[in-house]
Design an enzyme around this catalytic site. Structure first.
Site, short mmCIF file in Angstrom:
data_model
loop_
_atom_site.label_atom_id
_atom_site.label_comp_id
_atom_site.label_asym_id
_atom_site.label_seq_id
_atom_site.Cartn_x
_atom_site.Cartn_y
_atom_site.Cartn_z
N ASP A 104 1.00 -1.17 -0.03
CA ASP A 104 0.00 0.07 0.07
C ASP A 104 0.91 1.32 0.01
O ASP A 104 0.31 2.18 0.60
CB ASP A 104 -0.81 -0.04 1.25
CG ASP A 104 0.01 -0.26 2.51
OD1 ASP A 104 1.13 -0.33 2.69
OD2 ASP A 104 -1.02 0.25 3.48
N LYS A 155 8.63 8.35 18.05
CA LYS A 155 7.94 9.79 17.91
C LYS A 155 8.65 10.43 19.22
O LYS A 155 8.31 11.02 20.01
CB LYS A 155 6.46 9.50 18.73
CG LYS A 155 5.64 8.62 17.75
CD LYS A 155 4.41 8.47 18.09
CE LYS A 155 3.53 7.70 17.05
NZ LYS A 155 2.42 6.70 17.47
P1 GTP Z 1 -5.36 -0.82 8.34
O1 GTP Z 1 -6.50 -1.65 9.00
O2 GTP Z 1 -6.16 0.46 7.91
O3 GTP Z 1 -4.39 -0.43 9.33
O4 GTP Z 1 -4.78 -1.19 7.16
P2 GTP Z 1 -3.79 -2.69 7.04
O5 GTP Z 1 -4.36 -3.83 7.57
O6 GTP Z 1 -3.25 -2.88 5.69
O7 GTP Z 1 -2.39 -2.46 7.78
P3 GTP Z 1 -1.06 -1.50 7.50
O8 GTP Z 1 -1.57 -0.46 6.52
O9 GTP Z 1 -0.51 -1.25 8.85
O10 GTP Z 1 -0.34 -2.69 6.55
C1 GTP Z 1 0.55 -2.41 5.67
C2 GTP Z 1 0.59 -3.35 4.64
O11 GTP Z 1 0.98 -4.68 5.21
C3 GTP Z 1 -0.50 -3.56 3.95
O12 GTP Z 1 0.00 -3.93 2.61
C4 GTP Z 1 -1.41 -4.74 4.53
O13 GTP Z 1 -1.99 -5.53 3.49
C5 GTP Z 1 0.00 -5.32 5.10
N1 GTP Z 1 -0.29 -6.45 6.20
C6 GTP Z 1 -0.75 -5.87 7.39
N2 GTP Z 1 -0.93 -6.74 8.24
C7 GTP Z 1 -0.45 -8.01 7.60
C8 GTP Z 1 -0.72 -9.52 8.27
O14 GTP Z 1 -0.88 -9.74 9.18
N3 GTP Z 1 -0.34 -10.35 7.05
C9 GTP Z 1 -0.04 -10.08 5.79
N4 GTP Z 1 0.31 -10.89 4.99
N5 GTP Z 1 0.09 -8.80 5.46
C10 GTP Z 1 -0.42 -7.69 6.29
#
Ligand code: GTP
Length: 342
Positions: A104, A155
Protein backbone atom coordinates in the site's frame (compact mmCIF):
# COMPACT_ATOMS: atom_id res chain seq x y z
CA UNK A 1 15.33 -13.66 -6.35
CA UNK A 2 12.06 -13.30 -4.46
CA UNK A 3 9.93 -10.36 -3.37
CA UNK A 4 7.36 -10.85 -0.63
CA UNK A 5 4.48 -8.41 -0.93
CA UNK A 6 2.52 -7.86 2.26
CA UNK A 7 -1.07 -7.67 1.21
CA UNK A 8 -2.95 -9.48 3.95
CA UNK A 9 -4.27 -6.63 6.05
CA UNK A 10 -7.93 -5.65 6.30
CA UNK A 11 -7.23 -2.01 5.45
CA UNK A 12 -9.74 -0.88 8.06
CA UNK A 13 -8.92 2.80 7.59
CA UNK A 14 -10.03 2.50 3.98
CA UNK A 15 -13.48 1.20 4.80
CA UNK A 16 -16.09 1.12 3.31
CA UNK A 17 -14.09 0.24 0.15
CA UNK A 18 -12.26 -2.59 1.94
CA UNK A 19 -15.57 -4.09 3.07
CA UNK A 20 -15.88 -5.37 -0.48
CA UNK A 21 -12.31 -5.70 -1.78
CA UNK A 22 -8.69 -6.25 -0.81
CA UNK A 23 -6.97 -2.93 -0.14
CA UNK A 24 -4.18 -3.77 -2.59
CA UNK A 25 -6.75 -3.96 -5.39
CA UNK A 26 -8.06 -0.45 -4.84
CA UNK A 27 -7.57 1.36 -8.12
CA UNK A 28 -5.02 4.14 -8.40
CA UNK A 29 -5.53 5.95 -11.69
CA UNK A 30 -7.71 3.00 -12.71
CA UNK A 31 -5.06 0.34 -12.02
CA UNK A 32 -4.85 -1.75 -8.83
CA UNK A 33 -2.42 -0.42 -6.27
CA UNK A 34 -0.49 -3.70 -6.23
CA UNK A 35 0.06 -3.55 -9.98
CA UNK A 36 1.92 -0.22 -9.63
CA UNK A 37 4.24 -1.92 -7.14
CA UNK A 38 4.87 -5.12 -9.10
CA UNK A 39 5.88 -3.02 -12.11
CA UNK A 40 8.70 -1.42 -10.09
CA UNK A 41 10.36 -4.74 -9.19
CA UNK A 42 13.91 -5.21 -10.55
CA UNK A 43 14.43 -7.71 -13.38
CA UNK A 44 16.39 -9.88 -10.97
CA UNK A 45 13.20 -10.55 -9.03
CA UNK A 46 11.65 -13.48 -10.85
CA UNK A 47 9.29 -14.66 -8.11
CA UNK A 48 6.64 -12.66 -6.27
CA UNK A 49 5.20 -14.12 -3.10
CA UNK A 50 1.90 -12.54 -2.19
CA UNK A 51 1.44 -12.71 1.58
CA UNK A 52 -2.32 -12.62 1.73
CA UNK A 53 -5.21 -13.39 4.00
CA UNK A 54 -8.31 -11.15 3.79
CA UNK A 55 -9.95 -11.38 0.30
CA UNK A 56 -7.26 -13.75 -0.95
CA UNK A 57 -9.45 -14.99 -3.80
CA UNK A 58 -9.74 -11.51 -5.36
CA UNK A 59 -5.97 -11.03 -5.39
CA UNK A 60 -5.42 -14.51 -6.79
CA UNK A 61 -7.95 -13.87 -9.55
CA UNK A 62 -6.30 -10.58 -10.46
CA UNK A 63 -2.89 -12.20 -10.94
CA UNK A 64 -4.42 -15.18 -12.76
CA UNK A 65 -5.80 -12.79 -15.36
CA UNK A 66 -2.85 -10.34 -15.56
CA UNK A 67 0.64 -11.39 -16.54
CA UNK A 68 3.64 -9.54 -15.10
CA UNK A 69 6.26 -11.92 -16.50
CA UNK A 70 7.11 -13.29 -13.06
CA UNK A 71 6.20 -16.41 -11.11
CA UNK A 72 3.40 -15.52 -8.70
CA UNK A 73 2.96 -17.49 -5.50
CA UNK A 74 -0.13 -16.81 -3.43
CA UNK A 75 0.74 -17.62 0.17
CA UNK A 76 -2.27 -17.43 2.46
CA UNK A 77 -1.65 -17.19 6.16
CA UNK A 78 -4.06 -19.20 8.31
CA UNK A 79 -4.69 -15.88 10.09
CA UNK A 80 -2.95 -12.50 9.79
CA UNK A 81 0.49 -13.01 11.33
CA UNK A 82 1.82 -9.45 11.14
CA UNK A 83 4.74 -8.36 9.01
CA UNK A 84 7.28 -10.68 10.64
CA UNK A 85 4.92 -13.66 10.85
CA UNK A 86 3.93 -13.30 7.19
CA UNK A 87 7.59 -13.23 6.12
CA UNK A 88 8.39 -16.32 8.19
CA UNK A 89 5.39 -18.05 6.68
CA UNK A 90 6.94 -17.52 3.21
CA UNK A 91 10.29 -19.00 4.30
CA UNK A 92 10.00 -22.15 2.19
CA UNK A 93 10.07 -20.08 -1.01
CA UNK A 94 13.13 -17.98 -0.14
CA UNK A 95 16.39 -18.90 -1.88
CA UNK A 96 18.71 -15.98 -0.95
CA UNK A 97 18.37 -12.21 -0.59
CA UNK A 98 14.74 -11.09 -0.77
CA UNK A 99 12.61 -7.96 -0.78
CA UNK A 100 9.72 -7.38 1.60
CA UNK A 101 7.35 -4.69 0.37
CA UNK A 102 4.14 -3.15 1.67
CA UNK A 103 1.46 -3.34 -0.97
CA UNK A 104 0.00 0.00 0.00
CA UNK A 105 2.87 2.38 -0.59
CA UNK A 106 3.18 4.39 -3.77
CA UNK A 107 6.62 5.91 -4.11
CA UNK A 108 9.53 6.74 -6.38
CA UNK A 109 11.96 4.32 -4.70
CA UNK A 110 14.25 2.62 -7.22
CA UNK A 111 14.49 -0.97 -5.99
CA UNK A 112 17.34 -1.78 -8.39
CA UNK A 113 19.46 0.98 -6.84
CA UNK A 114 18.49 -0.21 -3.38
CA UNK A 115 19.68 -3.71 -4.31
CA UNK A 116 23.01 -2.34 -5.56
CA UNK A 117 23.45 -0.39 -2.31
CA UNK A 118 22.62 -3.48 -0.21
CA UNK A 119 25.16 -5.61 -2.06
CA UNK A 120 27.88 -2.97 -1.87
CA UNK A 121 27.39 -2.61 1.90
CA UNK A 122 27.23 -6.39 2.41
CA UNK A 123 24.18 -5.63 4.52
CA UNK A 124 22.14 -8.18 6.45
CA UNK A 125 19.16 -5.85 6.14
CA UNK A 126 18.52 -2.63 4.24
CA UNK A 127 15.40 -0.56 4.70
CA UNK A 128 14.21 2.36 2.59
CA UNK A 129 14.14 5.75 4.30
CA UNK A 130 12.01 8.79 3.61
CA UNK A 131 12.45 12.28 5.13
CA UNK A 132 9.50 13.86 6.95
CA UNK A 133 8.90 17.27 8.51
CA UNK A 134 6.80 16.12 11.46
CA UNK A 135 9.20 13.68 13.19
CA UNK A 136 7.10 13.58 16.38
CA UNK A 137 4.43 11.51 14.60
CA UNK A 138 6.78 8.74 13.42
CA UNK A 139 9.52 6.35 14.42
CA UNK A 140 12.75 7.88 13.10
CA UNK A 141 16.16 6.26 12.65
CA UNK A 142 19.48 7.03 14.22
CA UNK A 143 21.82 6.64 11.28
CA UNK A 144 25.59 6.98 10.78
CA UNK A 145 27.24 8.70 7.82
CA UNK A 146 27.93 5.35 6.11
CA UNK A 147 24.23 4.47 6.26
CA UNK A 148 24.36 2.09 9.27
CA UNK A 149 21.24 2.36 11.41
CA UNK A 150 21.98 2.12 15.13
CA UNK A 151 18.46 2.42 16.51
CA UNK A 152 14.85 3.48 15.98
CA UNK A 153 13.46 6.29 18.11
CA UNK A 154 9.66 6.31 18.41
CA UNK A 155 7.90 9.64 18.02
CA UNK A 156 10.71 11.89 19.30
CA UNK A 157 10.29 15.60 20.06
CA UNK A 158 11.67 17.58 17.14
CA UNK A 159 14.67 18.76 19.19
CA UNK A 160 15.57 15.21 20.33
CA UNK A 161 15.18 13.53 16.93
CA UNK A 162 18.40 11.86 15.72
CA UNK A 163 17.29 12.37 12.08
CA UNK A 164 14.22 13.22 10.03
CA UNK A 165 14.22 9.83 8.31
CA UNK A 166 11.45 7.28 8.72
CA UNK A 167 11.05 3.67 7.66
CA UNK A 168 9.47 3.86 4.22
CA UNK A 169 8.23 0.27 4.20
CA UNK A 170 10.52 -1.49 1.68
CA UNK A 171 13.04 -4.00 3.05
CA UNK A 172 15.84 -6.03 1.51
CA UNK A 173 16.87 -8.91 3.73
CA UNK A 174 19.31 -11.81 3.83
CA UNK A 175 18.04 -15.29 4.53
CA UNK A 176 19.47 -15.54 8.10
CA UNK A 177 17.04 -12.81 9.20
CA UNK A 178 14.35 -15.50 9.03
CA UNK A 179 15.98 -17.33 11.93
CA UNK A 180 15.02 -14.46 14.23
CA UNK A 181 11.31 -14.95 13.63
CA UNK A 182 9.30 -17.49 15.60
CA UNK A 183 6.98 -19.46 13.29
CA UNK A 184 3.19 -19.38 13.56
CA UNK A 185 3.12 -16.29 15.76
CA UNK A 186 1.94 -12.73 15.30
CA UNK A 187 5.27 -10.95 14.93
CA UNK A 188 6.07 -7.37 14.00
CA UNK A 189 9.17 -7.13 11.86
CA UNK A 190 9.67 -3.52 12.78
CA UNK A 191 9.14 -3.72 16.54
CA UNK A 192 10.46 -7.20 17.36
CA UNK A 193 12.93 -8.28 14.68
CA UNK A 194 14.72 -5.18 13.39
CA UNK A 195 16.06 -4.13 16.83
CA UNK A 196 17.65 -7.58 17.19
CA UNK A 197 19.27 -7.43 13.75
CA UNK A 198 20.69 -4.00 14.54
CA UNK A 199 22.12 -5.22 17.83
CA UNK A 200 23.40 -8.63 16.76
CA UNK A 201 24.80 -7.92 13.32
CA UNK A 202 25.65 -4.21 13.08
CA UNK A 203 24.89 -4.58 9.38
CA UNK A 204 21.50 -2.91 9.26
CA UNK A 205 21.48 -0.12 6.67
CA UNK A 206 19.20 2.65 5.52
CA UNK A 207 18.74 3.63 1.89
CA UNK A 208 17.45 7.19 1.37
CA UNK A 209 15.57 8.22 -1.72
CA UNK A 210 13.88 11.33 -3.10
CA UNK A 211 10.81 12.06 -5.17
CA UNK A 212 7.51 11.01 -3.65
CA UNK A 213 6.27 8.62 -0.98
CA UNK A 214 2.63 8.14 -0.09
CA UNK A 215 1.35 5.59 2.40
CA UNK A 216 -2.09 4.92 0.95
CA UNK A 217 -3.59 4.01 4.29
CA UNK A 218 -6.48 6.44 4.62
CA UNK A 219 -9.14 7.96 2.40
CA UNK A 220 -7.33 11.31 2.51
CA UNK A 221 -4.04 9.79 1.32
CA UNK A 222 -5.92 7.72 -1.27
CA UNK A 223 -7.20 10.99 -2.74
CA UNK A 224 -3.86 12.76 -2.40
CA UNK A 225 -2.00 9.99 -4.25
CA UNK A 226 -4.32 10.62 -7.20
CA UNK A 227 -3.85 14.38 -7.08
CA UNK A 228 -0.09 13.92 -6.83
CA UNK A 229 0.21 11.47 -9.72
CA UNK A 230 -2.11 13.53 -11.92
CA UNK A 231 -0.02 16.64 -11.28
CA UNK A 232 3.18 14.71 -11.95
CA UNK A 233 1.70 13.55 -15.27
CA UNK A 234 0.39 17.09 -15.96
CA UNK A 235 -3.13 15.79 -16.40
CA UNK A 236 -6.32 17.38 -15.13
CA UNK A 237 -8.09 14.06 -14.96
CA UNK A 238 -8.03 10.45 -16.08
CA UNK A 239 -11.13 8.62 -17.27
CA UNK A 240 -11.75 5.01 -18.24
CA UNK A 241 -13.66 3.55 -21.17
CA UNK A 242 -17.26 4.13 -22.22
CA UNK A 243 -17.76 7.19 -20.04
CA UNK A 244 -20.17 10.05 -20.57
CA UNK A 245 -18.85 13.09 -18.74
CA UNK A 246 -20.87 16.30 -19.14
CA UNK A 247 -19.41 18.35 -16.26
CA UNK A 248 -15.86 19.43 -15.43
CA UNK A 249 -13.44 17.05 -13.69
CA UNK A 250 -10.42 18.52 -11.89
CA UNK A 251 -7.63 16.53 -10.16
CA UNK A 252 -9.95 13.57 -10.43
CA UNK A 253 -10.17 10.08 -11.83
CA UNK A 254 -13.18 8.16 -13.13
CA UNK A 255 -13.25 4.45 -13.96
CA UNK A 256 -15.06 2.72 -16.82
CA UNK A 257 -18.73 3.37 -17.69
CA UNK A 258 -18.99 6.46 -15.48
CA UNK A 259 -21.77 8.94 -16.30
CA UNK A 260 -21.68 12.49 -15.01
CA UNK A 261 -24.56 14.87 -15.63
CA UNK A 262 -24.63 18.49 -16.82
CA UNK A 263 -23.40 21.25 -14.47
CA UNK A 264 -21.88 18.70 -12.13
CA UNK A 265 -18.42 19.54 -10.81
CA UNK A 266 -15.94 16.93 -9.60
CA UNK A 267 -12.88 18.16 -7.73
CA UNK A 268 -10.08 15.99 -6.20
CA UNK A 269 -12.28 12.91 -6.26
CA UNK A 270 -12.10 9.29 -7.38
CA UNK A 271 -15.06 7.56 -9.00
CA UNK A 272 -14.95 3.79 -9.45
CA UNK A 273 -16.42 1.83 -12.39
CA UNK A 274 -20.10 2.18 -13.19
CA UNK A 275 -20.80 5.32 -11.13
CA UNK A 276 -23.72 7.51 -12.19
CA UNK A 277 -23.91 11.11 -11.01
CA UNK A 278 -26.93 13.29 -11.79
CA UNK A 279 -27.02 16.92 -12.88
CA UNK A 280 -26.03 19.89 -10.69
CA UNK A 281 -24.03 17.79 -8.24
CA UNK A 282 -20.86 18.91 -6.50
CA UNK A 283 -18.27 16.31 -5.45
CA UNK A 284 -15.24 17.62 -3.59
CA UNK A 285 -12.62 15.29 -2.08
CA UNK A 286 -14.89 12.28 -2.40
CA UNK A 287 -14.33 8.62 -3.21
CA UNK A 288 -17.34 7.02 -4.86
CA UNK A 289 -17.55 3.21 -4.96
CA UNK A 290 -18.58 0.94 -7.82
CA UNK A 291 -22.05 1.36 -9.31
CA UNK A 292 -23.02 4.11 -6.89
CA UNK A 293 -25.85 6.38 -8.01
CA UNK A 294 -25.87 9.99 -6.87
CA UNK A 295 -29.08 11.93 -7.35
CA UNK A 296 -29.23 15.40 -8.93
CA UNK A 297 -28.55 18.50 -6.87
CA UNK A 298 -26.47 16.69 -4.24
CA UNK A 299 -23.49 18.27 -2.56
CA UNK A 300 -20.83 15.96 -1.12
CA UNK A 301 -17.57 17.07 0.48
CA UNK A 302 -15.01 14.69 2.06
CA UNK A 303 -17.36 11.78 1.63
CA UNK A 304 -16.63 8.08 1.00
CA UNK A 305 -19.57 6.23 -0.55
CA UNK A 306 -19.26 2.42 -0.53
CA UNK A 307 -19.99 0.20 -3.55
CA UNK A 308 -23.59 -0.08 -4.74
CA UNK A 309 -24.94 2.67 -2.46
CA UNK A 310 -27.51 5.23 -3.60
CA UNK A 311 -27.49 8.89 -2.65
CA UNK A 312 -30.92 10.52 -2.95
CA UNK A 313 -31.28 13.74 -4.88
CA UNK A 314 -30.52 17.03 -3.11
CA UNK A 315 -28.53 15.29 -0.37
CA UNK A 316 -25.83 17.24 1.45
CA UNK A 317 -23.06 15.35 3.23
CA UNK A 318 -19.87 16.70 4.75
CA UNK A 319 -17.21 14.42 6.21
CA UNK A 320 -19.17 11.20 6.04
CA UNK A 321 -18.84 7.52 5.23
CA UNK A 322 -21.90 6.11 3.50
CA UNK A 323 -22.47 2.39 4.00
CA UNK A 324 -25.93 0.90 4.57
CA UNK A 325 -25.14 -2.77 3.87
CA UNK A 326 -24.01 -5.48 6.28
CA UNK A 327 -20.35 -5.42 7.31
CA UNK A 328 -18.63 -8.66 6.21
CA UNK A 329 -18.29 -11.30 8.89
CA UNK A 330 -14.93 -11.28 10.63
CA UNK A 331 -14.08 -7.76 9.52
CA UNK A 332 -12.49 -6.06 12.55
CA UNK A 333 -14.23 -3.05 14.04
CA UNK A 334 -10.95 -1.30 14.64
CA UNK A 335 -7.43 -1.16 13.21
CA UNK A 336 -5.43 -4.27 14.15
CA UNK A 337 -1.90 -3.03 13.82
CA UNK A 338 0.22 -0.63 11.94
CA UNK A 339 3.20 -1.84 10.06
CA UNK A 340 5.28 1.26 9.76
CA UNK A 341 4.41 2.64 13.13
CA UNK A 342 2.63 5.78 12.11
P1 GTP B 1 -5.38 -0.72 8.51
O1 GTP B 1 -6.32 -1.72 9.07
O2 GTP B 1 -6.11 0.46 7.94
O3 GTP B 1 -4.27 -0.33 9.39
O4 GTP B 1 -4.68 -1.34 7.20
P2 GTP B 1 -3.80 -2.68 7.03
O5 GTP B 1 -4.53 -3.83 7.60
O6 GTP B 1 -3.50 -2.75 5.57
O7 GTP B 1 -2.52 -2.42 7.87
P3 GTP B 1 -1.23 -1.58 7.51
O8 GTP B 1 -1.59 -0.37 6.70
O9 GTP B 1 -0.51 -1.33 8.77
O10 GTP B 1 -0.44 -2.62 6.61
C1 GTP B 1 0.55 -2.29 5.67
C2 GTP B 1 0.68 -3.40 4.66
O11 GTP B 1 0.95 -4.65 5.30
C3 GTP B 1 -0.58 -3.61 3.86
O12 GTP B 1 -0.21 -3.87 2.54
C4 GTP B 1 -1.24 -4.80 4.52
O13 GTP B 1 -2.02 -5.55 3.60
C5 GTP B 1 -0.06 -5.59 5.00
N1 GTP B 1 -0.35 -6.34 6.24
C6 GTP B 1 -0.69 -5.83 7.44
N2 GTP B 1 -0.83 -6.81 8.35
C7 GTP B 1 -0.59 -7.97 7.69
C8 GTP B 1 -0.58 -9.35 8.08
O14 GTP B 1 -0.84 -9.73 9.22
N3 GTP B 1 -0.28 -10.28 7.12
C9 GTP B 1 0.00 -9.92 5.84
N4 GTP B 1 0.28 -10.88 4.96
N5 GTP B 1 0.01 -8.63 5.44
C10 GTP B 1 -0.28 -7.67 6.35
Amino acid sequence: MEAIILAGGFGTRLRPFTFTRAKSLLPILNEPMISHLVKTLPKKVDTVILAVNYRREQIEEYFRTHDFGKTIIVNEEPEPLGTGGAVKFAEKYITGSFFVLNADIICSLNLTEMLRFHEKKKAVATISLWPVENVSEFGVVDIKKDGTITKFVEKPKAEDAPSDLINAGAYLLEQPVLEYIEPGKLVSMEKQIFPQIIQNTGRFFGFKFQGHWIDVGRISSYISVHVHLLEAQRKKYVIGEQCEILGPLTHSCAGNRVRIGKNTTVESSVLFDGVTVGENVSLDHCVIGEKVEIGEGSNLKNVAVGDNETIDKNTTHDNAIVWNQPIPQGYPNKQIGNVIGE
